[in-house]
Write an enzyme that holds these catalytic residues in place. Structure first.
Site, PDB file in Angstrom:
ATOM      1  N   HIS A 120       0.818  -1.221   0.000  1.00  0.00           N
ATOM      2  CA  HIS A 120       0.000   0.000   0.000  1.00  0.00           C
ATOM      3  C   HIS A 120       0.848   1.265   0.000  1.00  0.00           C
ATOM      4  O   HIS A 120       0.381   2.331   0.379  1.00  0.00           O
ATOM      5  CB  HIS A 120      -0.970  -0.020   1.191  1.00  0.00           C
ATOM      6  CG  HIS A 120      -1.974  -1.137   1.098  1.00  0.00           C
ATOM      7  ND1 HIS A 120      -2.753  -1.547   2.138  1.00  0.00           N
ATOM      8  CD2 HIS A 120      -2.317  -1.939   0.044  1.00  0.00           C
ATOM      9  CE1 HIS A 120      -3.538  -2.553   1.752  1.00  0.00           C
ATOM     10  NE2 HIS A 120      -3.277  -2.818   0.499  1.00  0.00           N
ATOM     11  N   GLY A 189      -0.956  -9.938  12.439  1.00  0.00           N
ATOM     12  CA  GLY A 189      -1.746  -8.726  12.617  1.00  0.00           C
ATOM     13  C   GLY A 189      -2.533  -8.277  11.410  1.00  0.00           C
ATOM     14  O   GLY A 189      -2.635  -7.070  11.166  1.00  0.00           O
ATOM     15  N   ASN A 215      -2.890 -13.508  15.302  1.00  0.00           N
ATOM     16  CA  ASN A 215      -3.929 -12.472  15.303  1.00  0.00           C
ATOM     17  C   ASN A 215      -4.653 -12.500  16.634  1.00  0.00           C
ATOM     18  O   ASN A 215      -4.719 -13.540  17.297  1.00  0.00           O
ATOM     19  CB  ASN A 215      -4.941 -12.721  14.170  1.00  0.00           C
ATOM     20  CG  ASN A 215      -4.589 -11.969  12.901  1.00  0.00           C
ATOM     21  OD1 ASN A 215      -4.136 -10.812  12.938  1.00  0.00           O
ATOM     22  ND2 ASN A 215      -4.796 -12.614  11.761  1.00  0.00           N
TER      23      ASN A 215
END
Ligand code: ZN
Length: 247
Positions: A120, A189, A215
Site C-alpha cells: 500500500h 496482525g 492475530n
C-alpha cells in the site's frame, strides 16, 4: 497465549527454507498507530473521503491538512515494537527472506528489515502528481500545504495507496512472487480483507506453503488455510517466538 503452539511454530520456522512474513495494522497498533478499521480504528473518527484519490485531486489543500494531521504529525515519532524487532532479527539471522506489508508506516525498515514490499505504498515518499518525480518526505516542508514539486510546481501526494487508486505495480509483482516462492508464510496482525492483499495467503497455500498466523481474533484464514493459529497480540507472540529461536 498457547505456548505449545509457539513451540510448534518455531519448529516450522527452523525447518523452513524460505519464510516470508505478511503483516498488517496489528503489528503497528502497539507502536501507537491506529488501524483504519475496527474498534478504535481511524474511520470511527475520520471520514474516509480524505483518502479518496478523487477528493485529493479536487481539494488538495483540505486533503493535505487532514493527511498531515493523521499521518505526518504522528507517524514520525512512532518507534518499532517487539514484533518489528524480532522480524528484523529473523532477517539478520537468515530465518526470514522478506516481508510483505500493508502498512505504510515504514516501521519494518526502521527496525532494520531490508527486504520489505509495501503493498500500500509508504508515507515516507511523496510523488509529484504532474511529473511523477519522487521525493523523500524530508525534502518537503509540510508547514506550507500543499507541498509542491521543485521541478514543475505540481502538487505532491503521499506515495501511499488512496481509495480508488491502483496498487503499486512493482510491490504487487514482488509480493505475489514471494508468496509463490515461500514455504512458510508468517501472517501477523492482519485479516487481509482487501484485494490484492487477500490473495497472498491463498497463493502461498496453493504453492504448498505452511501458514502460521498470529492475530488477536480469528480471521477468515484461521480455520481454513492456517496450519498454526496463535491467538495473541503481535508483540507477545513474536517475543515468545524470538526467545524460542534464541534471537
Ligand atoms: Zn513535478
Amino acid at each position: 497465549m498457547d505456548i505449545e503452539k509457539a513451540e510448534k511454530a518455531v519448529k516450522l520456522i527452523r525447518k523452513s527454507k524460505y519464510m516470508v512474513a505478511f503483516t498488517g495494522a496489528g503489528v503497528s497498533v502497539e507502536s501507537g498507530i491506529p488501524p483504519f478499521r475496527g474498534t478504535g480504528g481511524l474511520w470511527n473518527s475520520t471520514h474516509p473521503i480524505f483518502l479518496e484519490i478523487e477528493y485529493f485531486h479536487k481539494k488538495p489543500l483540505q486533503a493535505w491538512k487532514k493527511i498531515k494531521e493523521i499521518f505526518y504529525d504522528k507517524l514520525g515519532d512512532a518507534e518499532p515494537n517487539m514484533a518489528h524487532e524480532v522480524l528484523a532479527k529473523m532477517e539478520k539471522r537468515s530465518f526470514l527472506e522478506s516481508i510483505i506489508t500493508q502498512n505504510i508506516d515504514h516501521l519494518h525498515q526502521k527496525a532494520g528489515n531490508k527486504y520489505v514490499y509495501e503493498l500500500h505504498g509508504t508515507y515516507r515518499r511523496l510523488v509529484c502528481t504532474e511529473c511523477n518525480t519522487e521525493y523523500d518526505m524530508s525534502f518537503a516542508d509540510l508547514n506550507f500545504l500543499p507541498p509542491t514539486c521543485y521541478i514543475c510546481k505540481g502538487i505532491l501526494k503521499p506515495d501511499m495507496v488512496f481509495f480508488n487508486e491502483e496498487i503499486p505495480a512493482f510491490a504487487k509483482k514482488r509480493s505475489f512472487e514471494e508468496a509463490e516462492k515461500t514455504d512458510l508464510l508468517l501472517i501477523i496482525g492482519t485479516h487481509a480483507e482487501v484485494l490484492p492483499a487477500a490473495r497472498i495467503p491463498e497463493i502461498a497455500k496453493k504453492n504448498g506453503a505452511k501458514i502460521i498466523e498470529i492475530n488477536i481474533k480469528p480471521s477468515p484464514f484461521s480455520h481454513s488455510i492456517t496450519d498454526i493459529f496463535i491467538q495473541a497480540r503481535a508483540t507477545e507472540a513474536m517475543e515468545k517466538i524470538g526467545e524460542l529461536l534464541y534471537l
